[in-house]
Design a protein around this motif. Structure first.
Motif, PDB file in Angstrom:
ATOM      1  N   PRO A 343     103.769 129.094  63.103  1.00 58.78           N
ATOM      2  CA  PRO A 343     104.016 128.583  64.629  1.00 58.78           C
ATOM      3  C   PRO A 343     105.252 127.887  64.648  1.00 58.78           C
ATOM      4  O   PRO A 343     105.775 127.872  65.737  1.00 58.78           O
ATOM      5  N   GLU A 344     106.158 127.227  63.912  1.00 59.92           N
ATOM      6  CA  GLU A 344     107.153 126.727  64.103  1.00 59.92           C
ATOM      7  C   GLU A 344     108.204 128.005  64.518  1.00 59.92           C
ATOM      8  O   GLU A 344     109.075 127.583  65.401  1.00 59.92           O
ATOM      9  N   LEU A 345     108.180 129.119  63.714  1.00 62.18           N
ATOM     10  CA  LEU A 345     108.948 130.327  64.054  1.00 62.18           C
ATOM     11  C   LEU A 345     108.457 130.786  65.369  1.00 62.18           C
ATOM     12  O   LEU A 345     109.476 131.293  66.283  1.00 62.18           O
ATOM     13  N   VAL A 346     107.166 130.998  65.437  1.00 61.28           N
ATOM     14  CA  VAL A 346     106.738 131.731  66.753  1.00 61.28           C
ATOM     15  C   VAL A 346     107.297 131.038  68.011  1.00 61.28           C
ATOM     16  O   VAL A 346     107.704 131.778  68.988  1.00 61.28           O
ATOM     17  N   ARG A 347     107.114 129.880  68.119  1.00 60.32           N
ATOM     18  CA  ARG A 347     107.655 128.806  69.247  1.00 60.32           C
ATOM     19  C   ARG A 347     109.334 129.094  69.236  1.00 60.32           C
ATOM     20  O   ARG A 347     109.652 129.157  70.188  1.00 60.32           O
ATOM     21  N   ARG A 348     109.877 128.876  68.258  1.00 62.24           N
ATOM     22  CA  ARG A 348     111.279 129.085  68.096  1.00 62.24           C
ATOM     23  C   ARG A 348     111.846 130.147  68.754  1.00 62.24           C
ATOM     24  O   ARG A 348     112.800 130.414  69.762  1.00 62.24           O
ATOM     25  N   MET A 349     111.245 131.384  68.421  1.00 56.94           N
ATOM     26  CA  MET A 349     111.773 132.709  68.866  1.00 56.94           C
ATOM     27  C   MET A 349     111.062 132.917  70.227  1.00 56.94           C
ATOM     28  O   MET A 349     111.564 133.942  70.712  1.00 56.94           O
ATOM     29  N   GLY A 350     110.034 132.397  70.607  1.00 51.57           N
ATOM     30  CA  GLY A 350     109.490 132.682  72.059  1.00 51.57           C
ATOM     31  C   GLY A 350     108.608 134.161  71.968  1.00 51.57           C
ATOM     32  O   GLY A 350     109.120 134.889  72.973  1.00 51.57           O
ATOM     33  N   LEU A 351     107.800 134.326  70.968  1.00 54.89           N
ATOM     34  CA  LEU A 351     107.312 135.489  70.979  1.00 54.89           C
ATOM     35  C   LEU A 351     106.252 135.989  72.059  1.00 54.89           C
ATOM     36  O   LEU A 351     105.761 134.890  72.777  1.00 54.89           O
ATOM     37  N   ILE A 352     106.155 137.070  72.219  1.00 52.72           N
ATOM     38  CA  ILE A 352     105.133 137.645  73.249  1.00 52.72           C
ATOM     39  C   ILE A 352     103.977 138.217  72.209  1.00 52.72           C
ATOM     40  O   ILE A 352     104.172 138.977  71.439  1.00 52.72           O
ATOM     41  N   ALA A 353     102.706 137.611  72.446  1.00 54.47           N
ATOM     42  CA  ALA A 353     101.710 137.934  71.393  1.00 54.47           C
ATOM     43  C   ALA A 353     100.756 138.560  72.107  1.00 54.47           C
ATOM     44  O   ALA A 353     100.130 138.131  72.949  1.00 54.47           O
ATOM     45  N   MET A 354     100.101 139.565  71.469  1.00 54.72           N
ATOM     46  CA  MET A 354      98.967 140.420  71.909  1.00 54.72           C
ATOM     47  C   MET A 354      98.052 140.524  70.893  1.00 54.72           C
ATOM     48  O   MET A 354      98.209 141.045  69.948  1.00 54.72           O
ATOM     49  N   ASN A 355      96.995 139.954  71.170  1.00 57.85           N
ATOM     50  CA  ASN A 355      95.649 139.904  70.183  1.00 57.85           C
ATOM     51  C   ASN A 355      94.556 140.407  71.092  1.00 57.85           C
ATOM     52  O   ASN A 355      94.395 140.586  72.257  1.00 57.85           O
ATOM     53  N   THR A 356      93.557 140.636  70.250  1.00 53.46           N
ATOM     54  CA  THR A 356      92.354 141.321  70.711  1.00 53.46           C
ATOM     55  C   THR A 356      90.893 140.375  70.812  1.00 53.46           C
ATOM     56  O   THR A 356      91.036 139.440  70.026  1.00 53.46           O
ATOM     57  N   ALA A 357      90.212 140.526  71.915  1.00 54.56           N
ATOM     58  CA  ALA A 357      89.113 139.745  72.208  1.00 54.56           C
ATOM     59  C   ALA A 357      87.911 140.510  71.997  1.00 54.56           C
ATOM     60  O   ALA A 357      87.806 141.596  72.514  1.00 54.56           O
TER      61      ALA A 357
END
Ligand code: 0RQ
Length: 501
Positions: A343-357
């Motif tokens: 999460p530290e890196l995900v927030r730092r780099m500002g990811l576009i996250a696409m996951n399934t429901a």
């Protein structure tokens, strides 16, 4: 063998899988390599299954990176040797045993297993069993097609068994970047600023004293099977690409977007695949799993770097990628899953996250794991690691399942994996709802309008209308909140026959 086993101190540890597996006894906790069928330990789990099938009674805890190939989860669970499985599985047979309560399953964010082990908060690893391409002259274990949790398993285990896979691609050496954080409270920032940074070593340091055995193997990974893209899947992909295009138009993103993360499966593959013909360029992928489409995007010159903790490739892609690794070597990196999903890196780099429901509700809560509230499907995987910390967190599903008997949008989810606070965008083949900045009643309106299948709009509108008469910030008719699910259990469909048009 000498080229693969270059660490002389371990030369006398080579033995058969059966002999190596003999150190594993009832009640132990095993830490296996393997993530989305890539780089899994193969020989030792099979040796354990053989022992069980020959009549020996024992159970072990099986911790991995994520899912395993070669039907290992099916065979182990059928043999009755798994007490507890953690942190993810993706196997029909094992799922059956979990739901029949034959075994325990701990459904865990994939980045946190390593932290729990460091804290000594979960069963410590007795034996780490890790597949390797090579062991270098200075004692580094070079993983194969995934890294997963192998570094923490090797670091914390009492004993290590290496499955040295002579059929794996030698060119993998140099692809990995192994960085293991210090204990919490003693660590500084993880020094990774962009997807292509290398911050660790090319392999996992081995303590020769702990290496109990080296087993030579030659079995290749099980390929991933991919459902063909249908019209609806393509429509979901198109909806997401249109959304991203609008983000660029509004000035919130540029045409290089932001590092992309996508979950596994055909929709995720189609979304990335759809970018091949888009105007987006110089893209970066910072994901957990690298599927076929990532390599198509590299081939098309669209992706300049892809970082993950595992590959997940179909049969036709396996050879074209690993047979041509030189082509991808400077554009590819495999990391431990606690780093790929951090999460530290995900927030730092500002990811576009696409996951399934599996389903989401009218307020944006997402259920990714439990069918009808209580039956485990696969697990949350890395989706939660990314969802909360991402710049934009997108959840994807078709608007209906099982020939329309099930609506994927319900009044209230029957299990919550990602709550409304972690979900920015929901999308189906019907359309997309951007929930950012919307209050619950606004969310409900937009989700029903944009995402719900027409067959279910009247029932959901009626629910919202009745809920609103009761007031409240997030209006509900509590005694009817799970009516879609109770109808499904009673009538085999989410709308009661008397209410069906
Ligand atoms: O049933 O298998 O019997 O045909 O669920 O659904 O539409 O084929 O989609 O294969 O992508 O799976 C969420 C399960 C979706 C998966 C989920 C039924 C449907 C079908 C499969 P059949 P589809 P997919 C990455 C990060 C975990 C979270 C995540 C998943 C089957 O993508 O496990 O992203 N995600 N992790 O008919 C009952 C509903 C249903 C339903 C669909 N509402 N109720 N059944 N189905 N919706 C993973 C890692 O981290 C490694």
């Amino acid at each position: 063998v000498e080229e693969r086993l270059r660490y002389n101190a371990l030369a006398d540890k080579v033995m058969s899988a059966k002999d190596a597996a003999s150190i594993i006894t009832d009640g132990m906790t095993l830490g296996l390599s393997g993530f989305t069928r890539a780089g899994d330990a193969k020989a030792i789990p099979m040796a354990l299954v053989d022992r069980a099938n020959a009549g020996e009674k024992f159970k072990v805890n099986v911790f991995t990176g994520a899912s395993l190939g070669s039907d290992i989860d099916a065979l182990m669970s059928d043999a009755g040797i798994v007490n507890k499985r953690l942190p993810f599985q993706l196997d029909r047979t094992m799922r059956g045993h979990i739901n029949k309560q034959d075994m325990y399953f701990v459904d865990q964010h994939l980045s946190v297993t390593a932290e729990y082990l460091r804290q000594n908060a979960i069963d410590p690893i007795d034996v780490a069993i890790v597949e390797a391409v090579a062991i270098t002259e200075d004692g580094l274990l070079i993983p194969t097609t995934s890294v997963g949790n192998s570094p923490i398993y090797v670091q914390t285990a009492k004993k290590v068994i290496v499955e040295l896979n002579l059929a794996s691609y030698e060119q993998l050496e140099g692809i990995h970047d192994i960085y293991v954080p210090e204990a919490q409270g003693q660590r500084g920032a993880i020094p990774l600023l962009s997807a292509s940074d290398r911050i660790g070593s090319i392999g996992i340091p081995l303590d020769p004293e702990k290496v109990a055995a080296i087993v030579l193997t030659d079995q290749v990974d099980t390929p991933t099977s991919m459902t063909a893209i249908d019209d609806e899947t393509q429509q979901i992909a198109d909806n997401i690409i249109d959304f991203l295009r609008n983000e660029v138009k509004e000035g919130r993103l540029t045409d290089t977007l932001a590092p992309l993360q996508s979950g596994v499966g055909s929709v995720a593959n189609a979304v990335l695949g759809g970018m091949v013909n888009s105007e987006f360029k110089d893209l970066e992928v910072y994901s957990e799993v690298l599927q076929d489409s990532v390599f198509d995007l590299i081939d098309a010159g669209k992706v300049k770097f892809a970082s993950g903790c595992a590959t997940s490739l179909t049969a036709e892609k396996l050879d074209s990628v690993f047979g041509n690794l030189e082509k991808y070597k400077d554009k590819l990196c495999l990391r431990p899953q606690e780093i790929s999903n951090h999460p530290e890196l995900v927030r730092r780099m500002g990811l576009i996250a696409m996951n399934t429901a599996l389903e989401f509700d009218i307020y944006g809560n997402v259920n990714s794991t439990h069918v009808a509230g209580n039956k485990m499907m696969n697990g949350i995987g890395g989706s939660g690691d990314f969802a909360r910390a991402a710049r934009i967190s997108i959840f994807i599903t078709k608007s209906y399942a099982k020939e329309g008997k099930i609506s994927s949008i319900v009044p209230f989810v029957s299990h919550v994996d990602h709550n409304e606070h972690d979900v920015d965008v929901v999308v189906t083949e019907q359309g997309l709802a951007d929930l950012r900045g919307l209050a619950p009643r606004q969310r409900a309106e937009l989700i029903i309008e944009n995402c719900v299948h027409p067959a279910y709009k009247p029932a959901l509108r009626a629910y919202v209308e009745e809920a609103n008469t009761r007031g409240g910030h997030t209006p509900h008719v509590l005694e009817k909140a799970l009516s879609f699910h109770t109808n499904l259990a009673k009538y085999g469909q989410m709308i009661a026959p008397e209410d069906a048009e």
